[in-house]
Write a protein that holds these residues in place. Structure first.
Motif, PDB file in Angstrom:
ATOM      1  N   CYS A   1      -0.122  -1.630 -12.255  1.00 12.57           N
ATOM      2  CA  CYS A   1       0.891  -2.660 -12.111  1.00 12.57           C
ATOM      3  C   CYS A   1       0.170  -4.390 -12.581  1.00 12.57           C
ATOM      4  O   CYS A   1       0.517  -4.534 -12.644  1.00 12.57           O
ATOM      5  CB  CYS A   1       0.655  -2.847 -10.986  1.00 12.57           C
ATOM      6  SG  CYS A   1      -0.705  -3.507  -9.995  1.00 12.57           S
ATOM      7  N   ASN A   2      -0.874  -3.922 -13.627  1.00 15.29           N
ATOM      8  CA  ASN A   2      -0.976  -5.071 -14.113  1.00 15.29           C
ATOM      9  C   ASN A   2      -2.577  -5.937 -13.874  1.00 15.29           C
ATOM     10  O   ASN A   2      -3.141  -6.532 -14.578  1.00 15.29           O
ATOM     11  CB  ASN A   2      -0.354  -5.581 -15.424  1.00 15.29           C
ATOM     12  CG  ASN A   2       0.212  -5.749 -16.167  1.00 15.29           C
ATOM     13  OD1 ASN A   2       0.100  -4.696 -16.376  1.00 15.29           O
ATOM     14  ND2 ASN A   2       1.872  -6.437 -15.910  1.00 15.29           N
TER      15      ASN A   2
ATOM     16  N   VAL B   1      -1.217   4.221  -3.787  1.00 12.64           N
ATOM     17  CA  VAL B   1      -0.534   4.082  -3.073  1.00 12.64           C
ATOM     18  C   VAL B   1       0.850   4.975  -3.940  1.00 12.64           C
ATOM     19  O   VAL B   1       1.519   4.778  -3.119  1.00 12.64           O
ATOM     20  CB  VAL B   1      -0.065   2.535  -2.775  1.00 12.64           C
ATOM     21  CG1 VAL B   1      -0.602   2.447  -2.431  1.00 12.64           C
ATOM     22  CG2 VAL B   1       0.139   1.787  -4.407  1.00 12.64           C
ATOM     23  N   PHE B   2       0.477   4.741  -4.745  1.00 11.44           N
ATOM     24  CA  PHE B   2       1.772   5.721  -6.323  1.00 11.44           C
ATOM     25  C   PHE B   2       1.166   7.102  -6.228  1.00 11.44           C
ATOM     26  O   PHE B   2       2.587   7.784  -7.131  1.00 11.44           O
ATOM     27  CB  PHE B   2       1.520   5.047  -7.439  1.00 11.44           C
ATOM     28  CG  PHE B   2       1.651   3.655  -7.171  1.00 11.44           C
ATOM     29  CD1 PHE B   2       2.487   3.111  -6.689  1.00 11.44           C
ATOM     30  CD2 PHE B   2       1.147   2.763  -8.049  1.00 11.44           C
ATOM     31  CE1 PHE B   2       2.766   1.585  -7.156  1.00 11.44           C
ATOM     32  CE2 PHE B   2       1.003   1.082  -8.523  1.00 11.44           C
ATOM     33  CZ  PHE B   2       1.702   0.768  -7.457  1.00 11.44           C
TER      34      PHE B   2
ATOM     35  N   ILE C   1      -3.603  -9.622  -6.269  1.00  6.11           N
ATOM     36  CA  ILE C   1      -2.332  -9.007  -5.442  1.00  6.11           C
ATOM     37  C   ILE C   1      -3.076 -10.010  -4.051  1.00  6.11           C
ATOM     38  O   ILE C   1      -3.475  -9.447  -3.477  1.00  6.11           O
ATOM     39  CB  ILE C   1      -2.151  -7.347  -4.811  1.00  6.11           C
ATOM     40  CG1 ILE C   1      -2.640  -7.129  -6.239  1.00  6.11           C
ATOM     41  CG2 ILE C   1      -1.931  -6.959  -3.626  1.00  6.11           C
ATOM     42  CD1 ILE C   1      -1.697  -6.187  -7.082  1.00  6.11           C
TER      43      ILE C   1
ATOM     44  N   SER D   1      -5.970  -4.859  -6.047  1.00  2.00           N
ATOM     45  CA  SER D   1      -6.707  -4.923  -7.764  1.00  2.00           C
ATOM     46  C   SER D   1      -8.072  -4.825  -8.014  1.00  2.00           C
ATOM     47  O   SER D   1      -9.097  -5.673  -7.314  1.00  2.00           O
ATOM     48  CB  SER D   1      -6.070  -5.845  -9.084  1.00  2.00           C
ATOM     49  OG  SER D   1      -6.229  -6.409  -8.165  1.00  2.00           O
TER      50      SER D   1
ATOM     51  N   CYS E   1       4.609   9.106  -5.841  1.00  2.35           N
ATOM     52  CA  CYS E   1       5.579   8.911  -7.156  1.00  2.35           C
ATOM     53  C   CYS E   1       6.093  10.285  -7.734  1.00  2.35           C
ATOM     54  O   CYS E   1       5.160  11.238  -7.661  1.00  2.35           O
ATOM     55  CB  CYS E   1       5.460   7.507  -7.894  1.00  2.35           C
ATOM     56  SG  CYS E   1       5.418   6.334  -7.346  1.00  2.35           S
TER      57      CYS E   1
ATOM     58  N   LEU F   1       8.967   3.812  -8.602  1.00  2.42           N
ATOM     59  CA  LEU F   1       8.298   3.884  -7.160  1.00  2.42           C
ATOM     60  C   LEU F   1       9.771   3.271  -5.851  1.00  2.42           C
ATOM     61  O   LEU F   1       9.128   3.153  -4.737  1.00  2.42           O
ATOM     62  CB  LEU F   1       7.158   2.492  -6.814  1.00  2.42           C
ATOM     63  CG  LEU F   1       7.086   1.218  -7.996  1.00  2.42           C
ATOM     64  CD1 LEU F   1       7.622   0.754  -6.837  1.00  2.42           C
ATOM     65  CD2 LEU F   1       6.315   0.827  -8.216  1.00  2.42           C
TER      66      LEU F   1
ATOM     67  N   ARG G   1       8.369   5.571   2.460  1.00  2.20           N
ATOM     68  CA  ARG G   1       7.646   4.216   3.946  1.00  2.20           C
ATOM     69  C   ARG G   1       8.861   3.940   4.949  1.00  2.20           C
ATOM     70  O   ARG G   1       9.544   3.450   4.249  1.00  2.20           O
ATOM     71  CB  ARG G   1       7.033   3.156   1.915  1.00  2.20           C
ATOM     72  CG  ARG G   1       6.156   3.792   1.441  1.00  2.20           C
ATOM     73  CD  ARG G   1       5.089   4.285   2.110  1.00  2.20           C
ATOM     74  NE  ARG G   1       3.537   4.177   1.445  1.00  2.20           N
ATOM     75  CZ  ARG G   1       3.574   5.400   0.083  1.00  2.20           C
ATOM     76  NH1 ARG G   1       3.901   6.511   0.564  1.00  2.20           N
ATOM     77  NH2 ARG G   1       3.142   5.751  -0.666  1.00  2.20           N
TER      78      ARG G   1
ATOM     79  N   ILE H   1       3.806  -1.759  -1.194  1.00  4.14           N
ATOM     80  CA  ILE H   1       4.570  -1.848  -2.647  1.00  4.14           C
ATOM     81  C   ILE H   1       5.611  -2.028  -3.391  1.00  4.14           C
ATOM     82  O   ILE H   1       4.850  -2.178  -4.738  1.00  4.14           O
ATOM     83  CB  ILE H   1       5.594  -0.146  -2.531  1.00  4.14           C
ATOM     84  CG1 ILE H   1       4.550   1.032  -1.201  1.00  4.14           C
ATOM     85  CG2 ILE H   1       5.489   0.592  -3.769  1.00  4.14           C
ATOM     86  CD1 ILE H   1       3.637   1.559  -1.876  1.00  4.14           C
TER      87      ILE H   1
ATOM     88  N   LEU I   1      10.234   5.450  -3.504  1.00  2.00           N
ATOM     89  CA  LEU I   1       9.460   5.973  -2.121  1.00  2.00           C
ATOM     90  C   LEU I   1       9.767   5.154  -0.829  1.00  2.00           C
ATOM     91  O   LEU I   1       9.225   5.140  -0.146  1.00  2.00           O
ATOM     92  CB  LEU I   1       8.008   4.796  -2.616  1.00  2.00           C
ATOM     93  CG  LEU I   1       6.912   5.647  -3.495  1.00  2.00           C
ATOM     94  CD1 LEU I   1       5.133   4.515  -3.454  1.00  2.00           C
ATOM     95  CD2 LEU I   1       6.392   6.325  -2.463  1.00  2.00           C
TER      96      LEU I   1
ATOM     97  N   ARG J   1       3.404  -4.643  -5.289  1.00  2.00           N
ATOM     98  CA  ARG J   1       2.300  -4.012  -6.315  1.00  2.00           C
ATOM     99  C   ARG J   1       3.633  -3.411  -7.418  1.00  2.00           C
ATOM    100  O   ARG J   1       2.712  -2.320  -8.168  1.00  2.00           O
ATOM    101  CB  ARG J   1       1.230  -2.567  -5.939  1.00  2.00           C
ATOM    102  CG  ARG J   1       0.632  -2.426  -5.338  1.00  2.00           C
ATOM    103  CD  ARG J   1      -0.475  -2.211  -3.996  1.00  2.00           C
ATOM    104  NE  ARG J   1      -1.271  -2.489  -3.912  1.00  2.00           N
ATOM    105  CZ  ARG J   1      -1.834  -3.688  -2.814  1.00  2.00           C
ATOM    106  NH1 ARG J   1      -0.768  -3.599  -2.556  1.00  2.00           N
ATOM    107  NH2 ARG J   1      -2.848  -4.167  -1.937  1.00  2.00           N
ATOM    108  N   ILE J   2       4.520  -3.954  -7.179  1.00  2.00           N
ATOM    109  CA  ILE J   2       5.114  -2.988  -8.801  1.00  2.00           C
ATOM    110  C   ILE J   2       4.685  -3.965  -9.911  1.00  2.00           C
ATOM    111  O   ILE J   2       4.630  -3.235 -10.843  1.00  2.00           O
ATOM    112  CB  ILE J   2       6.951  -3.717  -8.828  1.00  2.00           C
ATOM    113  CG1 ILE J   2       7.728  -3.314  -7.579  1.00  2.00           C
ATOM    114  CG2 ILE J   2       7.432  -4.351 -10.135  1.00  2.00           C
ATOM    115  CD1 ILE J   2       9.044  -4.060  -6.884  1.00  2.00           C
ATOM    116  N   CYS J   3       4.292  -5.196  -9.879  1.00  2.00           N
ATOM    117  CA  CYS J   3       3.433  -5.946 -10.956  1.00  2.00           C
ATOM    118  C   CYS J   3       2.356  -6.588 -10.147  1.00  2.00           C
ATOM    119  O   CYS J   3       2.055  -7.407  -9.361  1.00  2.00           O
ATOM    120  CB  CYS J   3       4.460  -6.553 -11.841  1.00  2.00           C
ATOM    121  SG  CYS J   3       3.642  -7.492 -12.733  1.00  2.00           S
TER     122      CYS J   3
END
Lengths: 147, 360
Positions: free
Chosen positions: A18-19, A91-92, B149, A116, A95, B46, B53, B61, B49, B64-66
């Motif tokens: 996610c960077n 968490v992914f 985050i 992170s 997916c 995602l 969820r 989530i 998801l 945590r996209i970015c």
């Protein structure tokens, strides 16, 4: 802690992270953490690198890219999986496009958990990887085969 | 003399960008004739998801996209759910969201300025931008517990409060930081090397920016005055904001917009701290959402949309995200056509590509 006679260079690839971890990898190069004082440099060329830092989980499209980079690196080398996504998918993991951690594609020597992962943890992981790299050199010198 | 066309691949692994995007650059000598982007290296899927969820847990989530725009994504998602459920968020929570959003913008813009300097080969400027960024991250870590985050936003408010004394302390730190940022920005405004590499490079006209749907600093650098903060989500309607607009349409203008937005963000935080009301920071959330909402926020990179559809169950049906980078990629392709090969990294960086966001 281990001792190496050469400066370990790092190549970093973001495999669907996610960077968050990528930015922390870069942050460890910058003035506050400054790993360059240990001779560690982030290089763009796999042929110059000893340590392969992978962040994020693996998906269908970047499997080949990871393999490619890994194959181009001179042996012996070490792989460090940074962040919980690189460990297991995090968490992914549920997916549809995530196959799991980096360990599915290439052998990983050190896992750095965290979401992170903090720069301190990443540097710790790299230092641990240096020990493994040292052992691999010794094994190679004694004629134990590559990697 | 006519020349042969060759295709040079850029990425997905490239020293300039920490993230993977692949561009096929069709070259004629040193000129880029066409750039064909291919994406999907960071796609996780995602959005699906949400079906697995709980809607309250999906905030994790969404965040945590970015890892760069993390906090603002969670604000967009929570805002959407709150509007569907007609929840009245305490005003103090709105202000705290605004303050943290602006802190994320500060860290994102400083990060970008650093990467931009790195793309030009200006290592010193890169290091200095990131040195200042660490101070912003320290403030984030002290108040939320997370560096990149935060995990502090939730449906119905925020998880943590900042005491008023801490808030005034943060403003004092910002005073020192903003004078350092001014010094840094002056290098971007005045330095000959930077000007030489950015002025007139990667031109995008106002019409093209409008037609291709550019958002954020990419659009504002072309003279389009469009800022979602003006629509007044969170606490922005109480604050005095004027979008930063430049008319050059080139890399220099887009860089200027971001540099000036740094000081604007500091000003917004100051205003928010001066006006913040006392009270609770969250409300109890009962029941499940039923309905749909189109939630818009202004990220450091531009407008971000979360379209949320729920049908009264604990899992929502759909969370469609459109991020600023997806909106800016057509504009990027337009800018790249006709540029010099050596300018490609600089131009790619001026849209502030956040591939993690764009592909999710």
């Amino acid at each position: 802690m281990s001792y190496l006679t050469k400066s370990p260079w790092i190549i970093h690839y973001d495999a669907s992270s996610c960077n968050g971890c990528d930015i922390e990898v870069l942050a460890s190069l910058t003035p506050l953490y400054d790993v360059e004082r240990f001779g560690i440099i982030n290089t763009g060329n796999p042929k110059h690198a000893d340590i392969f830092l992978v962040t994020g989980s693996v998906n269908e499209q970047n499997k080949e890219v990871i393999k490619n980079i890994y194959d181009q690196m001179p042996k012996p080398n070490v792989v460090v999986g940074v962040g919980i996504c690189a460990c297991s998918g995090g968490v992914f993991r549920e997916c549809y496009n995530v196959s799991g951690g980096v360990g599915e594609i290439i052998p990983v020597d050190v896992y750095v958990p965290g979401c992170s992962a903090k720069p301190e943890a990443i540097i710790d992981g790299v230092v641990k990887a240096l020990g493994i790299l040292d052992q691999k050199y010794k094994a190679l010198k004694e004629g134990g085969g590559s990697n | 003399m006519s020349s042969r066309r060759i295709v040079v691949p850029f990425g997905p692994q490239h020293p300039v960008l920490p993230e993977p995007i692949h561009l096929d650059l069709v070259l004629e000598d040193e000129h880029v004739v066409e750039a064909i982007p291919s994406i999907g290296y960071v796609h996780r899927g995602l959005e699906r998801l949400v079906e697995k969820r709980d809607y309250k847990d999906f905030v994790y989530i969404a965040e945590r996209i970015c890892g760069i725009c993390s906090f603002i994504h969670s604000v967009a998602y929570c805002q959407g759910i709150e509007n569907i459920m007609n929840l009245e968020v305490p005003r103090r929570a709105d202000y705290l969201r605004t303050i943290w959003s602006e802190y994320s913008r500060l860290h994102s813009h400083l990060l970008w300025l650093g990467l931009f300097a790195d793309a030009m080969g200006f290592e010193n400027l890169f290091m200095n931008s990131w040195r200042l960024r660490e101070k912003v991250l320290d403030a984030m870590e002290e108040t939320t517990g997370g560096r990149v985050i935060q995990g502090v936003c939730k449906v119905g408010g925020v998880r943590k409060d900042i005491s008023n004394s801490k808030l005034s302390e943060m403003v004092k730190d910002l005073d020192i930081l903003s004078s350092e940022m001014e010094d840094l920005c002056n290098v971007f405004f005045d330095d000959d090397t930077v000007r030489h590499r950015t002025k007139g490079v990667g031109f995008l006209s106002k019409d093209d920016a409008y037609k291709l749907g550019a958002v954020g600093p990419t659009a504002r650098g072309c003279g389009i005055s469009y800022d979602v903060r003006k629509t007044g989500y969170a606490a922005y309607n109480d604050l005095d904001i004027a979008p930063v607009v430049e008319t050059g349409g080139d890399c220099y203008s887009r860089c200027n917009v971001r540099a000036k937005e740094l000081l604007q963000s500091v000003d917004i935080i100051r205003q928010a701290v001066a006006n913040i009301p006392d009270g609770d920071v969250d409300v109890k959330v009962k029941g499940n959402p039923n309905g749909e909402y189109f939630s818009r926020v202004e990220q450091p990179r531009g407008e971000c949309i979360h379209y949320i559809k729920a049908n009264g169950k604990k899992n929502i049906q759909r969370d469609r995200v459109r991020t600023p980078t997806s909106a800016n990629i057509p504009a990027l392709v337009k800018m790249l056509a006709g540029c010099e090969m050596a300018d490609v990294p600089v131009i790619v960086l001026t849209i502030d590509p956040c591939i993690g966001c764009a592909e999710r």
